[in-house]
Design a protein around this motif. Structure first.
Motif, PDB file in Angstrom:
ATOM      1  N   ARG A  24       2.750   7.040   7.098  1.00 27.02           N
ATOM      2  CA  ARG A  24       2.862   5.876   7.977  1.00 27.02           C
ATOM      3  C   ARG A  24       3.952   4.926   7.242  1.00 27.02           C
ATOM      4  N   VAL A  25       3.630   4.728   5.916  1.00 24.68           N
ATOM      5  CA  VAL A  25       4.309   3.729   5.107  1.00 24.68           C
ATOM      6  C   VAL A  25       5.756   4.043   5.107  1.00 24.68           C
ATOM      7  N   LEU A  26       5.984   5.506   5.100  1.00 21.89           N
ATOM      8  CA  LEU A  26       7.584   5.947   5.217  1.00 21.89           C
ATOM      9  C   LEU A  26       8.086   5.751   6.375  1.00 21.89           C
ATOM     10  N   LEU A  27       7.212   6.108   7.585  1.00 20.89           N
ATOM     11  CA  LEU A  27       7.952   6.247   9.048  1.00 20.89           C
ATOM     12  C   LEU A  27       7.674   4.818   9.647  1.00 20.89           C
ATOM     13  N   GLY A  28       6.587   3.968   9.350  1.00 24.01           N
ATOM     14  CA  GLY A  28       6.205   3.106  10.274  1.00 24.01           C
ATOM     15  C   GLY A  28       7.210   1.987  10.646  1.00 24.01           C
ATOM     16  N   PRO A  29       6.968   2.158  12.180  1.00 23.40           N
ATOM     17  CA  PRO A  29       8.263   1.360  12.828  1.00 23.40           C
ATOM     18  C   PRO A  29       8.175  -0.147  12.330  1.00 23.40           C
ATOM     19  N   SER A  30       7.009  -0.979  12.062  1.00 24.88           N
ATOM     20  CA  SER A  30       7.205  -2.090  11.798  1.00 24.88           C
ATOM     21  C   SER A  30       6.534  -2.457  10.451  1.00 24.88           C
ATOM     22  N   LEU A  61      -0.682   0.623   3.641  1.00 31.16           N
ATOM     23  CA  LEU A  61      -0.768   0.703   1.932  1.00 31.16           C
ATOM     24  C   LEU A  61      -2.302   0.146   1.608  1.00 31.16           C
ATOM     25  N   ASP A  62      -2.984  -0.808   2.456  1.00 32.63           N
ATOM     26  CA  ASP A  62      -4.286  -1.152   2.266  1.00 32.63           C
ATOM     27  C   ASP A  62      -5.313   0.061   2.625  1.00 32.63           C
ATOM     28  N   THR A  63      -4.832   1.010   3.560  1.00 28.58           N
ATOM     29  CA  THR A  63      -5.878   2.115   3.967  1.00 28.58           C
ATOM     30  C   THR A  63      -5.695   3.056   2.816  1.00 28.58           C
ATOM     31  N   ILE A  64      -4.564   3.152   1.937  1.00 31.77           N
ATOM     32  CA  ILE A  64      -4.362   4.215   0.982  1.00 31.77           C
ATOM     33  C   ILE A  64      -5.055   3.567  -0.360  1.00 31.77           C
ATOM     34  N   GLY A  65      -5.273   2.288  -0.460  1.00 29.98           N
ATOM     35  CA  GLY A  65      -5.846   1.748  -1.626  1.00 29.98           C
ATOM     36  C   GLY A  65      -7.308   2.086  -1.336  1.00 29.98           C
ATOM     37  N   ILE A  66      -7.914   1.890  -0.099  1.00 32.33           N
ATOM     38  CA  ILE A  66      -9.336   2.302   0.149  1.00 32.33           C
ATOM     39  C   ILE A  66      -9.724   3.643  -0.038  1.00 32.33           C
ATOM     40  N   ILE A  83     -10.290  16.218   1.996  1.00 32.41           N
ATOM     41  CA  ILE A  83      -9.996  15.261   3.283  1.00 32.41           C
ATOM     42  C   ILE A  83      -9.311  14.110   2.873  1.00 32.41           C
ATOM     43  N   LEU A  84     -10.051  13.398   1.990  1.00 29.62           N
ATOM     44  CA  LEU A  84      -9.368  11.938   1.500  1.00 29.62           C
ATOM     45  C   LEU A  84      -7.904  11.927   0.943  1.00 29.62           C
ATOM     46  N   SER A  85      -7.581  13.271   0.422  1.00 34.67           N
ATOM     47  CA  SER A  85      -6.331  13.392  -0.146  1.00 34.67           C
ATOM     48  C   SER A  85      -5.355  13.515   1.218  1.00 34.67           C
ATOM     49  N   PHE A  86      -5.828  14.363   2.231  1.00 33.02           N
ATOM     50  CA  PHE A  86      -5.097  14.602   3.539  1.00 33.02           C
ATOM     51  C   PHE A  86      -4.869  12.990   4.200  1.00 33.02           C
ATOM     52  N   SER A  87      -6.022  12.152   3.981  1.00 38.43           N
ATOM     53  CA  SER A  87      -6.130  10.665   4.478  1.00 38.43           C
ATOM     54  C   SER A  87      -4.693  10.058   3.839  1.00 38.43           C
ATOM     55  N   VAL A  88      -4.930  10.005   2.364  1.00 37.47           N
ATOM     56  CA  VAL A  88      -3.818   9.430   1.794  1.00 37.47           C
ATOM     57  C   VAL A  88      -2.335   9.841   2.338  1.00 37.47           C
ATOM     58  N   LEU A  89      -2.109  11.098   2.448  1.00 40.33           N
ATOM     59  CA  LEU A  89      -0.886  11.639   2.974  1.00 40.33           C
ATOM     60  C   LEU A  89      -0.545  10.930   4.112  1.00 40.33           C
ATOM     61  N   ALA A  90      -1.692  11.006   5.005  1.00 38.85           N
ATOM     62  CA  ALA A  90      -1.279  10.419   6.406  1.00 38.85           C
ATOM     63  C   ALA A  90      -0.895   8.863   6.352  1.00 38.85           C
ATOM     64  N   GLY A  91      -1.415   8.228   5.500  1.00 40.30           N
ATOM     65  CA  GLY A  91      -1.092   6.937   5.031  1.00 40.30           C
ATOM     66  C   GLY A  91       0.145   6.690   4.686  1.00 40.30           C
ATOM     67  N   LEU A  92       0.405   7.888   3.674  1.00 44.27           N
ATOM     68  CA  LEU A  92       1.967   7.802   3.107  1.00 44.27           C
ATOM     69  C   LEU A  92       2.935   8.104   4.190  1.00 44.27           C
TER      70      LEU A  92
END
Lengths: 95, 140
Positions: free
Chosen positions: A23-29, A37-42, A12-21
């Motif tokens: 957002r890092v790639l697509l993130g509008p702002s 990035l902070d979420t990936i660290g946590i 589950i945590l790995s999927f969460s890291v993927l979701a964060g990734l």
């Protein structure tokens, strides 16, 4: 039983890291990317903690503190860059 | 634009000492456990960078009045001298030894000469990291 639960938590945590990734790639702002990035660290902290429980060792506990400090510093540096345009100021303009 | 840094500066004043304590812990944990001079030096540099982020460069120069290029040179010198010290005792370059001593308060303590080499690595890493970050991160 416990090992299976920990394994599921790792997935589950790995999927969460993927979701964060995503957002890092697509993130509008830029703030979206910084928060992601902070979420990936946590999530990395959680993964290391679960690994240290699975392998029954306390050696990884320092790494948790290390990732926490570095993620904190990175988030502050990025936020300061997008707010002020400079990471380290030579002289503070307004005290 | 007027910005408000009260929270960042208040947090930084406390957290810097936590990170410095952690770096000392990491420095002495090395050699048998994860830790050592390199990561301890990086953590010290992280604490100084946090100060530089929360305050400005002139404050850092006033609070930490050391030239980091000299710190780097002194660290390299210490690391080299510990290597040469083993040549004086007629053993191969950079050999190290350890022994158990009865110290007051600490009891039976293992003292290793690798810690001296680690001290050199620590100073070199702090010097290099702070020199790079302060010269790249400065805004003009």
């Amino acid at each position: 039983m416990l090992q299976g639960m920990l394994l599921i938590a790792l997935v589950i945590l790995s999927f969460s890291v993927l979701a964060g990734l995503c957002r890092v790639l697509l993130g509008p702002s830029m703030p979206d990317r910084i928060i992601a990035l902070d979420t990936i660290g946590i999530n990395l902290i959680g993964i290391v903690a679960i690994l240290s429980v699975m392998q029954r060792t306390q050696t990884y506990l320092e790494i948790i503190l290390l990732i926490g400090i570095v993620a904190f510093l990175g988030t502050i540096a990025f936020s300061k860059y997008i707010e002020k345009g400079a990471v380290i100021e030579h002289e503070r303009s307004n005290r | 634009m007027k910005t408000n840094d009260v929270i960042l500066q208040t947090v930084a004043k406390v957290v810097v000492f936590l990170i410095l304590t952690f770096s000392v812990f990491l420095f002495f944990a090395g050699h048998n456990n994860p830790g050592g001079g390199f990561i301890g030096g990086l953590m010290t540099a992280a604490a100084l960078v946090l100060l530089a982020l929360a305050f400005d460069l002139q404050t850092i120069r006033k609070v930490v009045p050391v030239d980091f290029r000299k710190v780097m040179a002194i660290g390299l010198m210490i690391a080299l001298l510990t290597g040469i010290g083993s040549l004086v005792l007629d053993v191969p370059f950079l050999s190290h030894t350890f022994g158990h001593f009865d110290l007051p308060l600490l009891g039976d303590t293992e003292l290793a000469t690798a810690t001296l080499f680690d001290l050199g690595v620590y100073l070199a890493v702090v010097g290099v990291t702070m020199t790079i970050i302060l010269s790249i991160g400065e805004d003009h």
